[in-house]
Motif scaffolding. Structure first.
Motif, PDB file in Angstrom:
ATOM      1  N   PRO A   4     -23.168   0.988  43.282  1.00 23.19           N
ATOM      2  CA  PRO A   4     -22.359   2.131  43.415  1.00 23.19           C
ATOM      3  C   PRO A   4     -23.192   3.246  44.110  1.00 23.19           C
ATOM      4  N   ALA A   5     -21.464   4.565  44.199  1.00 20.74           N
ATOM      5  CA  ALA A   5     -21.755   5.830  45.395  1.00 20.74           C
ATOM      6  C   ALA A   5     -23.374   6.181  45.360  1.00 20.74           C
ATOM      7  N   ALA A   6     -23.628   6.462  43.702  1.00 17.21           N
ATOM      8  CA  ALA A   6     -25.537   7.320  44.016  1.00 17.21           C
ATOM      9  C   ALA A   6     -25.916   6.112  44.482  1.00 17.21           C
ATOM     10  N   ALA A   7     -25.882   4.925  44.850  1.00 20.65           N
ATOM     11  CA  ALA A   7     -26.765   3.905  44.983  1.00 20.65           C
ATOM     12  C   ALA A   7     -27.172   3.780  46.176  1.00 20.65           C
ATOM     13  N   ARG A   8     -26.129   4.014  46.864  1.00 19.34           N
ATOM     14  CA  ARG A   8     -25.848   4.064  47.984  1.00 19.34           C
ATOM     15  C   ARG A   8     -26.796   5.423  48.724  1.00 19.34           C
ATOM     16  N   LYS A   9     -27.703   4.574  49.876  1.00 18.04           N
ATOM     17  CA  LYS A   9     -28.439   5.564  51.258  1.00 18.04           C
ATOM     18  C   LYS A   9     -28.692   4.913  52.320  1.00 18.04           C
ATOM     19  N   ALA A  10     -29.102   6.091  52.765  1.00 11.18           N
ATOM     20  CA  ALA A  10     -29.296   5.776  54.710  1.00 11.18           C
ATOM     21  C   ALA A  10     -30.750   6.054  54.567  1.00 11.18           C
ATOM     22  N   GLU A  11     -31.940   6.326  55.044  1.00 13.55           N
ATOM     23  CA  GLU A  11     -33.291   6.392  55.533  1.00 13.55           C
ATOM     24  C   GLU A  11     -33.141   6.181  57.029  1.00 13.55           C
ATOM     25  N   THR A  12     -34.064   7.148  57.646  1.00 10.15           N
ATOM     26  CA  THR A  12     -34.688   7.073  58.606  1.00 10.15           C
ATOM     27  C   THR A  12     -36.204   8.377  58.851  1.00 10.15           C
ATOM     28  N   GLU A  13     -37.279   7.993  59.579  1.00  9.43           N
ATOM     29  CA  GLU A  13     -37.819   8.054  59.519  1.00  9.43           C
ATOM     30  C   GLU A  13     -38.891   8.753  60.756  1.00  9.43           C
ATOM     31  N   LEU A  14     -39.177  10.027  61.476  1.00 10.72           N
ATOM     32  CA  LEU A  14     -39.687  10.549  62.302  1.00 10.72           C
ATOM     33  C   LEU A  14     -41.153  11.179  61.701  1.00 10.72           C
ATOM     34  N   THR A  15     -41.405  11.496  63.268  1.00  5.75           N
ATOM     35  CA  THR A  15     -42.594  11.832  63.618  1.00  5.75           C
ATOM     36  C   THR A  15     -42.324  13.521  64.502  1.00  5.75           C
ATOM     37  N   VAL A  16     -43.209  14.891  63.620  1.00  7.93           N
ATOM     38  CA  VAL A  16     -42.915  15.624  64.622  1.00  7.93           C
ATOM     39  C   VAL A  16     -44.972  16.035  64.668  1.00  7.93           C
ATOM     40  N   THR A  17     -44.485  16.787  65.687  1.00  5.83           N
ATOM     41  CA  THR A  17     -46.129  17.244  65.952  1.00  5.83           C
ATOM     42  C   THR A  17     -46.260  18.358  66.767  1.00  5.83           C
ATOM     43  N   SER A  18     -44.839  19.462  66.426  1.00  5.05           N
ATOM     44  CA  SER A  18     -45.354  20.545  66.790  1.00  5.05           C
ATOM     45  C   SER A  18     -43.774  21.767  65.899  1.00  5.05           C
ATOM     46  N   PRO A  19     -44.585  23.226  65.515  1.00  5.81           N
ATOM     47  CA  PRO A  19     -43.264  23.221  65.154  1.00  5.81           C
ATOM     48  C   PRO A  19     -42.003  23.618  65.650  1.00  5.81           C
ATOM     49  N   GLU A  20     -42.111  23.893  67.296  1.00  5.13           N
ATOM     50  CA  GLU A  20     -40.886  23.467  67.851  1.00  5.13           C
ATOM     51  C   GLU A  20     -40.161  22.308  68.099  1.00  5.13           C
ATOM     52  N   GLU A 157     -22.337   7.993  49.643  1.00  7.43           N
ATOM     53  CA  GLU A 157     -21.043   7.475  49.999  1.00  7.43           C
ATOM     54  C   GLU A 157     -21.218   8.370  51.637  1.00  7.43           C
ATOM     55  N   ARG A 158     -21.621   9.890  50.810  1.00 11.26           N
ATOM     56  CA  ARG A 158     -21.125  10.129  52.076  1.00 11.26           C
ATOM     57  C   ARG A 158     -22.690  10.126  53.424  1.00 11.26           C
ATOM     58  N   TRP A 159     -23.367   9.522  52.348  1.00 11.43           N
ATOM     59  CA  TRP A 159     -24.728   9.482  54.217  1.00 11.43           C
ATOM     60  C   TRP A 159     -24.423   8.299  54.260  1.00 11.43           C
ATOM     61  N   ALA A 160     -24.300   7.958  52.678  1.00 13.38           N
ATOM     62  CA  ALA A 160     -24.382   5.709  53.637  1.00 13.38           C
ATOM     63  C   ALA A 160     -23.668   4.989  55.139  1.00 13.38           C
ATOM     64  N   SER A 161     -23.261   6.110  55.055  1.00 10.22           N
ATOM     65  CA  SER A 161     -22.537   5.633  57.356  1.00 10.22           C
ATOM     66  C   SER A 161     -23.193   6.483  57.940  1.00 10.22           C
ATOM     67  N   ALA A 162     -23.854   7.781  57.484  1.00  7.95           N
ATOM     68  CA  ALA A 162     -24.511   9.021  58.408  1.00  7.95           C
ATOM     69  C   ALA A 162     -24.904   8.133  59.700  1.00  7.95           C
ATOM     70  N   ASP A 163     -25.130   7.982  60.313  1.00  2.92           N
ATOM     71  CA  ASP A 163     -26.244   8.564  61.824  1.00  2.92           C
ATOM     72  C   ASP A 163     -27.528   8.922  61.971  1.00  2.92           C
ATOM     73  N   LEU A 164     -27.843   8.448  60.619  1.00  3.38           N
ATOM     74  CA  LEU A 164     -29.530   9.790  60.598  1.00  3.38           C
ATOM     75  C   LEU A 164     -30.718   9.338  62.104  1.00  3.38           C
ATOM     76  N   ASP A 165     -30.008   8.333  62.601  1.00  5.54           N
ATOM     77  CA  ASP A 165     -30.938   7.885  63.737  1.00  5.54           C
ATOM     78  C   ASP A 165     -31.114   9.260  64.772  1.00  5.54           C
ATOM     79  N   ALA A 166     -29.647   9.972  64.850  1.00 10.71           N
ATOM     80  CA  ALA A 166     -29.364  11.041  65.263  1.00 10.71           C
ATOM     81  C   ALA A 166     -30.865  11.714  65.454  1.00 10.71           C
ATOM     82  N   LEU A 167     -31.028  12.020  64.154  1.00 12.11           N
ATOM     83  CA  LEU A 167     -31.955  13.151  64.351  1.00 12.11           C
ATOM     84  C   LEU A 167     -33.348  12.381  64.902  1.00 12.11           C
TER      85      LEU A 167
END
Length: 169
Positions: A4-20, A157-167
């Protein structure tokens, strides 16, 4: 059989080292969001939720300084161009769920705005089945450590194919 659309997801993790870098992450996020998107931010006090939202506002080209709306609960930043307005909500002081949030008319604003809700978990999920959840983890206690672990999860569905790795900058 498809999930179902609600069950679809995309995920990415990243490390941020400063407020900037957190602000830059918000600017990159602006390239992915569009009118009708709900972005939920969670993390400890001082994790960087408002800093990320400030970068998002800069990336969207909205009017007004993006500051924590803790005491006003919600602040609308109109677009200076063709993009959507940014509605920045701080649900920290709101104890109830969506019932208490209804006075803010977020459901009315959602179709034409990007709505960012700090401290929204357990309070605004019913606004949109498809949403972006950003969890910011930082060391707690007596530390000056600026390192944050950020997990960005797109639900639906909106985010399932989004390129979250672009973040990842």
């Amino acid at each position: 059989m498809e999930a179902p659309a609600a069950a679809r997801k995309a995920e990415t993790e990243l490390t941020v080292t400063s407020p900037e870098q957190m602000r830059d992450l918000g600017r990159r996020l602006a390239a992915l969001v569009r009118a009708g998107d709900l972005v939920m931010l969670s993390g400890e006090l001082g994790a960087g939720k408002t800093t990320l939202t400030r970068g998002l506002g800069e990336g969207l080209g909205v009017r007004g300084a993006v500051t924590s709306p803790t005491f006003v609960i919600a602040r609308v930043h109109p677009s200076l161009g063709e993009g959507p307005p940014l509605v920045h909500v701080d649900a920290y002081r709101l104890g109830g769920g969506l019932d208490e949030m209804e006075d803010l008319d977020l459901d009315v604003s959602l179709p034409e705005s990007v709505i960012v809700v700090e401290w929204g978990e357990g309070k605004v999920e019913e606004l949109a089945e498809e949403r972006l959840q950003v969890r910011i983890h930082r060391a707690v206690g007596d530390t000056t450590d600026e390192v944050r672990q950020v997990t960005v999860t797109g639900l639906g569905e909106r985010w399932a194919s989004a390129d979250l790795d672009a973040l990842v900058g």
